[in-house]
Scaffold this active site. Sequence first.
Site, PDB file in Angstrom:
ATOM      1  N   GLN A   1      -4.330  -5.569   6.789  1.00 39.24           N
ATOM      2  CA  GLN A   1      -5.325  -6.480   6.200  1.00 39.24           C
ATOM      3  C   GLN A   1      -5.227  -7.887   6.763  1.00 39.24           C
ATOM      4  O   GLN A   1      -5.930  -8.775   6.292  1.00 39.24           O
ATOM      5  CB  GLN A   1      -5.161  -6.510   4.664  1.00 39.24           C
ATOM      6  CG  GLN A   1      -5.362  -5.180   3.985  1.00 39.24           C
ATOM      7  CD  GLN A   1      -6.803  -4.665   4.054  1.00 39.24           C
ATOM      8  OE1 GLN A   1      -7.735  -5.391   4.410  1.00 39.24           O
ATOM      9  NE2 GLN A   1      -7.002  -3.398   3.722  1.00 39.24           N
TER      10      GLN A   1
ATOM     11  N   HIS B   1       0.868  -1.185   0.000  1.00 42.59           N
ATOM     12  CA  HIS B   1       0.000   0.000   0.000  1.00 42.59           C
ATOM     13  C   HIS B   1       0.906   1.236   0.000  1.00 42.59           C
ATOM     14  O   HIS B   1       2.034   1.177   0.501  1.00 42.59           O
ATOM     15  CB  HIS B   1      -0.825  -0.060   1.295  1.00 42.59           C
ATOM     16  CG  HIS B   1      -1.861   0.976   1.451  1.00 42.59           C
ATOM     17  ND1 HIS B   1      -1.581   2.249   1.895  1.00 42.59           N
ATOM     18  CD2 HIS B   1      -3.200   0.944   1.249  1.00 42.59           C
ATOM     19  CE1 HIS B   1      -2.703   2.943   1.967  1.00 42.59           C
ATOM     20  NE2 HIS B   1      -3.709   2.187   1.576  1.00 42.59           N
TER      21      HIS B   1
ATOM     22  N   LYS C   1     -10.508  -1.292  10.539  1.00 40.38           N
ATOM     23  CA  LYS C   1     -10.723  -2.411   9.609  1.00 40.38           C
ATOM     24  C   LYS C   1     -11.079  -3.687  10.369  1.00 40.38           C
ATOM     25  O   LYS C   1     -11.292  -4.736   9.763  1.00 40.38           O
ATOM     26  CB  LYS C   1      -9.456  -2.657   8.775  1.00 40.38           C
ATOM     27  CG  LYS C   1      -9.114  -1.497   7.834  1.00 40.38           C
ATOM     28  CD  LYS C   1      -7.899  -1.843   7.009  1.00 40.38           C
ATOM     29  CE  LYS C   1      -7.233  -0.643   6.366  1.00 40.38           C
ATOM     30  NZ  LYS C   1      -8.026  -0.009   5.336  1.00 40.38           N
TER      31      LYS C   1
ATOM     32  N   CYS D   1      -4.981   2.612  -3.578  1.00 39.52           N
ATOM     33  CA  CYS D   1      -3.726   3.118  -2.982  1.00 39.52           C
ATOM     34  C   CYS D   1      -2.568   2.150  -3.217  1.00 39.52           C
ATOM     35  O   CYS D   1      -1.697   1.974  -2.344  1.00 39.52           O
ATOM     36  CB  CYS D   1      -3.875   3.409  -1.485  1.00 39.52           C
ATOM     37  SG  CYS D   1      -5.136   4.617  -1.116  1.00 39.52           S
TER      38      CYS D   1
ATOM     39  N   ASP E   1       3.239  -4.780   8.005  1.00 43.43           N
ATOM     40  CA  ASP E   1       1.995  -4.044   7.862  1.00 43.43           C
ATOM     41  C   ASP E   1       0.864  -5.065   7.967  1.00 43.43           C
ATOM     42  O   ASP E   1       0.642  -5.853   7.044  1.00 43.43           O
ATOM     43  CB  ASP E   1       1.992  -3.328   6.495  1.00 43.43           C
ATOM     44  CG  ASP E   1       0.645  -2.694   6.172  1.00 43.43           C
ATOM     45  OD1 ASP E   1      -0.324  -2.929   6.904  1.00 43.43           O
ATOM     46  OD2 ASP E   1       0.583  -1.968   5.161  1.00 43.43           O
TER      47      ASP E   1
HETATM   48  N1  C6P Z   1      -6.258   0.319   2.994  1.00 43.71           N
HETATM   49  C1  C6P Z   1      -8.122   0.036   1.475  1.00 43.71           C
HETATM   50  O1  C6P Z   1      -9.212   0.346   1.007  1.00 43.71           O
HETATM   51  P1  C6P Z   1      -5.084   3.451   7.310  1.00 43.71           P
HETATM   52  O2  C6P Z   1      -5.690   4.247   6.191  1.00 43.71           O
HETATM   53  O3  C6P Z   1      -3.964   4.198   7.985  1.00 43.71           O
HETATM   54  O4  C6P Z   1      -6.069   2.873   8.259  1.00 43.71           O
HETATM   55  O5  C6P Z   1      -4.420   2.151   6.611  1.00 43.71           O
HETATM   56  C2  C6P Z   1      -3.497   2.297   5.566  1.00 43.71           C
HETATM   57  C3  C6P Z   1      -3.220   0.951   4.974  1.00 43.71           C
HETATM   58  C4  C6P Z   1      -1.943   0.408   5.077  1.00 43.71           C
HETATM   59  N2  C6P Z   1      -1.667  -0.821   4.620  1.00 43.71           N
HETATM   60  C5  C6P Z   1      -2.602  -1.587   4.049  1.00 43.71           C
HETATM   61  C6  C6P Z   1      -2.244  -2.965   3.599  1.00 43.71           C
HETATM   62  C7  C6P Z   1      -3.905  -1.087   3.896  1.00 43.71           C
HETATM   63  O6  C6P Z   1      -4.836  -1.849   3.330  1.00 43.71           O
HETATM   64  C8  C6P Z   1      -4.214   0.223   4.338  1.00 43.71           C
HETATM   65  C9  C6P Z   1      -5.574   0.810   4.105  1.00 43.71           C
HETATM   66  C10 C6P Z   1      -7.615   0.759   2.691  1.00 43.71           C
HETATM   67  O7  C6P Z   1      -7.439  -0.869   0.999  1.00 43.71           O
HETATM   68  C11 C6P Z   1      -7.761   2.238   2.545  1.00 43.71           C
HETATM   69  S1  C6P Z   1      -6.708   2.922   1.310  1.00 43.71           S
END
Ligand code: C6P
Length: 406
Positions: A202, A121, A225, A364, A199
Amino acid sequence: MFDIQEIRSQFSILDREVNGKPLVYLDNAATSQKPNSVLEVCHAYYTELNANVHRGIHTLSQLATEEMELSRRKIQKFINAEHDFEVIFTKGTTEGLNLIAYILTQKLQKDDEIIISYLEHHSNIVPWQMLCERTGAKLRVIPIDENGILQLDYLDQFLSEKTKIVSVNQVSNALGIVNPIEEIIAKTRKNSDAYIVIDGAQSAPHFNIDVQKLDCDFFVFSGHKMYAPMGTGILYGKREILEALPPFHGGGEMIATCSFEGTTYAGLPFKYEAGTPNVGGNIALGAAVDFMEKVGRENIQNHENALLEYAQRHLLELEGIKIYGEKAKRTGVVSFNLEGVGISSDVGMILDKMGIAVRTGHHCTQPIMNFFNIAGTVRASFAVYNTFEEIDILVEGVKKAQRMLS
Ligand code: C6P
């Protein structure tokens, strides 16, 4: 006993309609819905408990502090951290990754290397690029094959005494691919002294996480999430590493002493929690953990895997559909395009008219889209409350989109 109707009854929002149709919420990788137990904890916090934490001698402050620290211990257990003070409250994965990239600045020099993967991401790319700009370090990227699977031979080639950081996700948000982080961590430990960052944005909503068994140095994820409110997240870091590194933000609560001559810093976790935290959200994150433990993480994973298998099987019955990462090990996500339909958002808009919420676009993860030479995909992502009937509605919606757009 896994009772899907009983689980759904805990999510009031699932009763609403969108565009005159029952909501089919399949955008869980962006953010999950919140069970009533979590919403009640938020409400109760603001109606009965609201006070700043770790600052007040008065009763409300003490109670709010106790609740937030109880939540920290729940999360410690959730990820099997050795100490509760290794659990740092953040705003989410993005803040966690930026924090780590910032506090490691002094550890890098010109020509050192940071290894990430093609499946990251933007949150796990840009902070490292910024770190490279600050230090003169270089980014190396583990490539993927046409199935989206990481080519770990390249990791073997990349790892050296120059490697200072290896940062990868456990599950790709765009494709749902489960990366072999155990193998990545083992290779990294064997061939370098690099800090290992995972990370888990997910994976935390779907898997059992055991940071001690993984032996990673940092593990970050977002609360929103995994059934908790937005603006919540966790940074786990190993005690000795966090103790040795400098703070990120300066401000209230992170000091031991402060004078104009200089400041000494508080111990963990406060050193990394400057300013007033999201107390209600952090407490509600503990309630989200309770929800997941009550349903059972194995039950969650089994149900979501069954949904994914069912969705993939039925979508592949359609002609002219391409599922990205089809042959890879995946969880929670099916990401696809329709032949002859260049713009994924066109499909998303038709689905929305049918009450179906999916995400479209690059998610993203522009490098992944560039690799497949596409602008975006349609992504359906699952949570514990989704049903096989909802997948049937999705498949019908995709058929309708095919008819309308081809
Ligand atoms: N992905 C998606 O729709 P935040 O926005 O800080 O909670 O998470 C960022 C982030 C970082 N790593 C991974 C693997 C992610 O999936 C995400 C967030 C969302 O896929 C919003 S872009």
